[in-house]
Structures are given as C-alpha cells and as structure tokens.
Design a protein around this motif. Sequence first.
Motif, PDB file in Angstrom:
ATOM      1  N   LEU A  15      59.859 -20.418 -63.570  1.00  0.00           N
ATOM      2  CA  LEU A  15      61.256 -20.338 -64.001  1.00  0.00           C
ATOM      3  C   LEU A  15      62.010 -19.296 -63.175  1.00  0.00           C
ATOM      4  CD1 LEU A  15      60.987 -20.625 -67.884  1.00  0.00           C
ATOM      5  CD2 LEU A  15      62.063 -22.249 -66.324  1.00  0.00           C
ATOM      6  N   ALA A  16      61.389 -18.151 -62.939  1.00  0.00           N
ATOM      7  CA  ALA A  16      62.028 -17.106 -62.138  1.00  0.00           C
ATOM      8  C   ALA A  16      62.267 -17.610 -60.717  1.00  0.00           C
ATOM      9  CB  ALA A  16      61.165 -15.851 -62.124  1.00  0.00           C
ATOM     10  N   GLU A  17      61.269 -18.257 -60.147  1.00  0.00           N
ATOM     11  CA  GLU A  17      61.420 -18.787 -58.795  1.00  0.00           C
ATOM     12  C   GLU A  17      62.473 -19.887 -58.763  1.00  0.00           C
ATOM     13  OE1 GLU A  17      57.708 -19.662 -56.969  1.00  0.00           O
ATOM     14  OE2 GLU A  17      58.619 -20.579 -55.230  1.00  0.00           O
ATOM     15  N   ASN A  18      62.510 -20.679 -59.806  1.00  0.00           N
ATOM     16  CA  ASN A  18      63.508 -21.731 -59.917  1.00  0.00           C
ATOM     17  C   ASN A  18      64.915 -21.123 -59.965  1.00  0.00           C
ATOM     18  OD1 ASN A  18      64.740 -24.160 -60.255  1.00  0.00           O
ATOM     19  ND2 ASN A  18      63.995 -24.549 -62.320  1.00  0.00           N
ATOM     20  N   ARG A  22      67.860 -21.666 -57.319  1.00  0.00           N
ATOM     21  CA  ARG A  22      69.201 -22.117 -57.724  1.00  0.00           C
ATOM     22  C   ARG A  22      70.268 -21.177 -57.160  1.00  0.00           C
ATOM     23  NH1 ARG A  22      69.535 -25.673 -62.670  1.00  0.00           N
ATOM     24  NH2 ARG A  22      67.403 -26.257 -63.096  1.00  0.00           N
ATOM     25  N   GLN A  23      69.943 -19.877 -57.281  1.00  0.00           N
ATOM     26  CA  GLN A  23      70.889 -18.896 -56.739  1.00  0.00           C
ATOM     27  C   GLN A  23      71.053 -19.083 -55.230  1.00  0.00           C
ATOM     28  OE1 GLN A  23      72.746 -16.800 -58.499  1.00  0.00           O
ATOM     29  NE2 GLN A  23      73.734 -16.088 -56.638  1.00  0.00           N
ATOM     30  N   ARG A  24      69.929 -19.264 -54.551  1.00  0.00           N
ATOM     31  CA  ARG A  24      69.994 -19.484 -53.100  1.00  0.00           C
ATOM     32  C   ARG A  24      70.756 -20.780 -52.791  1.00  0.00           C
ATOM     33  NH1 ARG A  24      64.140 -19.162 -50.808  1.00  0.00           N
ATOM     34  NH2 ARG A  24      65.216 -19.813 -48.910  1.00  0.00           N
ATOM     35  N   LYS A  26      73.127 -22.118 -54.581  1.00  0.00           N
ATOM     36  CA  LYS A  26      74.553 -21.837 -54.761  1.00  0.00           C
ATOM     37  C   LYS A  26      75.108 -21.061 -53.572  1.00  0.00           C
ATOM     38  CE  LYS A  26      74.723 -21.788 -59.777  1.00  0.00           C
ATOM     39  NZ  LYS A  26      74.939 -20.964 -60.962  1.00  0.00           N
ATOM     40  N   GLU A  27      74.330 -20.065 -53.134  1.00  0.00           N
ATOM     41  CA  GLU A  27      74.767 -19.269 -51.988  1.00  0.00           C
ATOM     42  C   GLU A  27      74.909 -20.141 -50.740  1.00  0.00           C
ATOM     43  OE1 GLU A  27      71.880 -16.146 -51.637  1.00  0.00           O
ATOM     44  OE2 GLU A  27      72.560 -15.154 -53.471  1.00  0.00           O
ATOM     45  N   ASN A  28      73.937 -20.988 -50.525  1.00  0.00           N
ATOM     46  CA  ASN A  28      73.984 -21.871 -49.354  1.00  0.00           C
ATOM     47  C   ASN A  28      75.155 -22.847 -49.444  1.00  0.00           C
ATOM     48  OD1 ASN A  28      71.870 -20.722 -47.987  1.00  0.00           O
ATOM     49  ND2 ASN A  28      70.334 -22.120 -48.848  1.00  0.00           N
ATOM     50  N   GLU A  29      75.388 -23.346 -50.635  1.00  0.00           N
ATOM     51  CA  GLU A  29      76.524 -24.262 -50.799  1.00  0.00           C
ATOM     52  C   GLU A  29      77.841 -23.541 -50.492  1.00  0.00           C
ATOM     53  OE1 GLU A  29      75.970 -25.743 -54.771  1.00  0.00           O
ATOM     54  OE2 GLU A  29      74.723 -27.408 -54.090  1.00  0.00           O
ATOM     55  N   GLU A  30      77.959 -22.290 -50.917  1.00  0.00           N
ATOM     56  CA  GLU A  30      79.173 -21.508 -50.640  1.00  0.00           C
ATOM     57  C   GLU A  30      79.318 -21.264 -49.125  1.00  0.00           C
ATOM     58  OE1 GLU A  30      79.162 -19.065 -54.850  1.00  0.00           O
ATOM     59  OE2 GLU A  30      79.036 -17.969 -52.971  1.00  0.00           O
ATOM     60  N   ARG A  31      78.194 -20.923 -48.495  1.00  0.00           N
ATOM     61  CA  ARG A  31      78.247 -20.710 -47.045  1.00  0.00           C
ATOM     62  C   ARG A  31      78.637 -21.985 -46.302  1.00  0.00           C
ATOM     63  NH1 ARG A  31      72.973 -17.974 -44.847  1.00  0.00           N
ATOM     64  NH2 ARG A  31      72.068 -19.068 -46.606  1.00  0.00           N
ATOM     65  N   LEU A  32      78.146 -23.106 -46.824  1.00  0.00           N
ATOM     66  CA  LEU A  32      78.465 -24.384 -46.192  1.00  0.00           C
ATOM     67  C   LEU A  32      79.971 -24.663 -46.256  1.00  0.00           C
ATOM     68  CD1 LEU A  32      77.304 -26.917 -44.834  1.00  0.00           C
ATOM     69  CD2 LEU A  32      77.029 -27.883 -47.106  1.00  0.00           C
ATOM     70  N   LYS A  33      80.552 -24.348 -47.391  1.00  0.00           N
ATOM     71  CA  LYS A  33      81.990 -24.546 -47.555  1.00  0.00           C
ATOM     72  C   LYS A  33      82.786 -23.618 -46.638  1.00  0.00           C
ATOM     73  CE  LYS A  33      81.759 -26.092 -52.318  1.00  0.00           C
ATOM     74  NZ  LYS A  33      82.076 -25.748 -53.717  1.00  0.00           N
ATOM     75  N   GLU A  34      82.298 -22.394 -46.489  1.00  0.00           N
ATOM     76  CA  GLU A  34      83.006 -21.404 -45.680  1.00  0.00           C
ATOM     77  C   GLU A  34      82.891 -21.705 -44.187  1.00  0.00           C
ATOM     78  OE1 GLU A  34      81.387 -17.641 -46.831  1.00  0.00           O
ATOM     79  OE2 GLU A  34      82.339 -17.715 -48.812  1.00  0.00           O
ATOM     80  N   GLU A  50      65.773 -29.188 -48.444  1.00  0.00           N
ATOM     81  CA  GLU A  50      64.442 -28.613 -48.657  1.00  0.00           C
ATOM     82  C   GLU A  50      64.373 -27.885 -49.997  1.00  0.00           C
ATOM     83  OE1 GLU A  50      63.355 -26.123 -45.370  1.00  0.00           O
ATOM     84  OE2 GLU A  50      63.615 -27.741 -43.914  1.00  0.00           O
ATOM     85  N   MET A  51      65.410 -27.118 -50.304  1.00  0.00           N
ATOM     86  CA  MET A  51      65.416 -26.365 -51.565  1.00  0.00           C
ATOM     87  C   MET A  51      65.460 -27.304 -52.759  1.00  0.00           C
ATOM     88  SD  MET A  51      67.928 -23.203 -50.984  1.00  0.00           S
ATOM     89  CE  MET A  51      67.560 -21.866 -49.909  1.00  0.00           C
ATOM     90  N   ARG A  52      66.221 -28.360 -52.650  1.00  0.00           N
ATOM     91  CA  ARG A  52      66.266 -29.324 -53.754  1.00  0.00           C
ATOM     92  C   ARG A  52      64.907 -29.997 -53.937  1.00  0.00           C
ATOM     93  NH1 ARG A  52      72.253 -31.814 -52.698  1.00  0.00           N
ATOM     94  NH2 ARG A  52      73.364 -30.174 -53.825  1.00  0.00           N
ATOM     95  N   ALA A  53      64.254 -30.314 -52.850  1.00  0.00           N
ATOM     96  CA  ALA A  53      62.906 -30.918 -52.936  1.00  0.00           C
ATOM     97  C   ALA A  53      61.919 -29.923 -53.550  1.00  0.00           C
ATOM     98  CB  ALA A  53      62.439 -31.357 -51.553  1.00  0.00           C
ATOM     99  N   GLU A  54      61.996 -28.666 -53.099  1.00  0.00           N
ATOM    100  CA  GLU A  54      61.118 -27.630 -53.649  1.00  0.00           C
ATOM    101  C   GLU A  54      61.432 -27.399 -55.121  1.00  0.00           C
ATOM    102  OE1 GLU A  54      59.870 -22.994 -52.729  1.00  0.00           O
ATOM    103  OE2 GLU A  54      61.062 -24.089 -51.248  1.00  0.00           O
ATOM    104  N   ASN A  55      62.718 -27.386 -55.467  1.00  0.00           N
ATOM    105  CA  ASN A  55      63.122 -27.210 -56.860  1.00  0.00           C
ATOM    106  C   ASN A  55      62.594 -28.356 -57.719  1.00  0.00           C
ATOM    107  OD1 ASN A  55      64.427 -26.038 -59.053  1.00  0.00           O
ATOM    108  ND2 ASN A  55      66.289 -27.224 -58.717  1.00  0.00           N
ATOM    109  N   SER A  56      62.669 -29.568 -57.211  1.00  0.00           N
ATOM    110  CA  SER A  56      62.158 -30.734 -57.943  1.00  0.00           C
ATOM    111  C   SER A  56      60.648 -30.612 -58.171  1.00  0.00           C
ATOM    112  CB  SER A  56      62.479 -31.996 -57.156  1.00  0.00           C
ATOM    113  OG  SER A  56      61.936 -33.120 -57.799  1.00  0.00           O
ATOM    114  N   ALA A  57      59.943 -30.185 -57.121  1.00  0.00           N
ATOM    115  CA  ALA A  57      58.486 -30.018 -57.244  1.00  0.00           C
ATOM    116  C   ALA A  57      58.161 -28.924 -58.269  1.00  0.00           C
ATOM    117  CB  ALA A  57      57.872 -29.671 -55.893  1.00  0.00           C
ATOM    118  N   LEU A  58      58.931 -27.858 -58.236  1.00  0.00           N
ATOM    119  CA  LEU A  58      58.699 -26.769 -59.195  1.00  0.00           C
ATOM    120  C   LEU A  58      59.010 -27.220 -60.627  1.00  0.00           C
ATOM    121  CD1 LEU A  58      60.113 -23.704 -57.218  1.00  0.00           C
ATOM    122  CD2 LEU A  58      57.719 -24.167 -57.777  1.00  0.00           C
TER     123      LEU A  58
END
Length: 167
Positions: A15-18, A22-24, A26-34, A50-58
């Motif tokens: 859960l902590a890693e998840n 999620r935070q990363r 969100k950060e990446n999504e913000e950077r992408l927009k910027e 990759e993060m979404r795939a890792e999140n799904s696996a977790l």
Amino acid sequence: NRKLHQSLQDQEDLLAENNILRQRLKENEERLKENEASRAASHLNEELVEMRAENSALMQRLQELGRETVQHVANNDELQGKLAETDEFMVLLADENKDLKEQLAAQNKRYADAEEQRQAQKYLFCKLFEKAKRDIDTMPSEQHLHVEELVPICTPPQLSTDREARA
C-alpha cells in the motif's frame, strides 16, 4: 501467526509503495502537461505506462495477500479450536488416570490384606491342628483315633515379621 503478521506487513508495504507510485504518477502527469516538448512527453508517457503496469501488478499482489490473510486467519482459528479441544482431553485423561491409580492402590491394599489374613488363618489352623494332635497322642491308646490318617500333617506357613511380632 507469523505468516499472518508477514502477510499484513506485506500488505502495508504494498500500500505504501502503491501510494508512492500514485504520487509519482501524479507528478509525472503534471510534468507532462508542463513540458510541451514531444521528446520529454514521450519519455514521461513511457514511464507512466510502466508505472501503471507496476501499479496494476502491485494491486493484484495486494488482493492475493488479502485472500491469503483471510485463509491464514481461518486456519489459525481452526487450529486454536483443536488446541482447546486437545487441552480439554488432556485434563480429562489426567483426571481419569488419577482415579485409576487410586483404584489400583485400593485394590492392591485389599489384595495384600486378604493374603495376610489367609496366611494368618492357615497359621492358626496349623497351630490348632498340632495342639489337637498332641492332645490325641497323649490320650490313652484305646481312645487314640489315628489323626494322621485322617488329616495330612500341617506345616505352618512363613509369616511376615509384623505378624510374628504381634503373635
């Protein structure tokens, strides 16, 4: 209990890693927009995938651990029930064993008392027989009944020293 504790710890870690992911994300999504540059956007998009795939696996692993935890709790409850049942049987067996030992001790005492009484009766009979034989032997010969022919000669039994001391 150790497996249960480990499963709970694994869940908390996941859960902590998840949350970090999620935070990363969100950060990446913000950077992408910027960043409008296509190269930076492409790189961030790949990392996001990759993060979404890792999140799904977790998340899948977290669900597995949840199911395992439920199974471990059920197994633990079953084992504790069996342990309580075994403890009850142990108490019953100990009580029964105690009762049987007491019965055996009482039976052994009755046997020893009966054997001692039998030996004393045999001893008394032999003494009476010997006295009667002496009395007959001292009678005049015309009144003699030849007791040896009627009753075999009695040999007194060996008595315990306690009996001899009381006699």
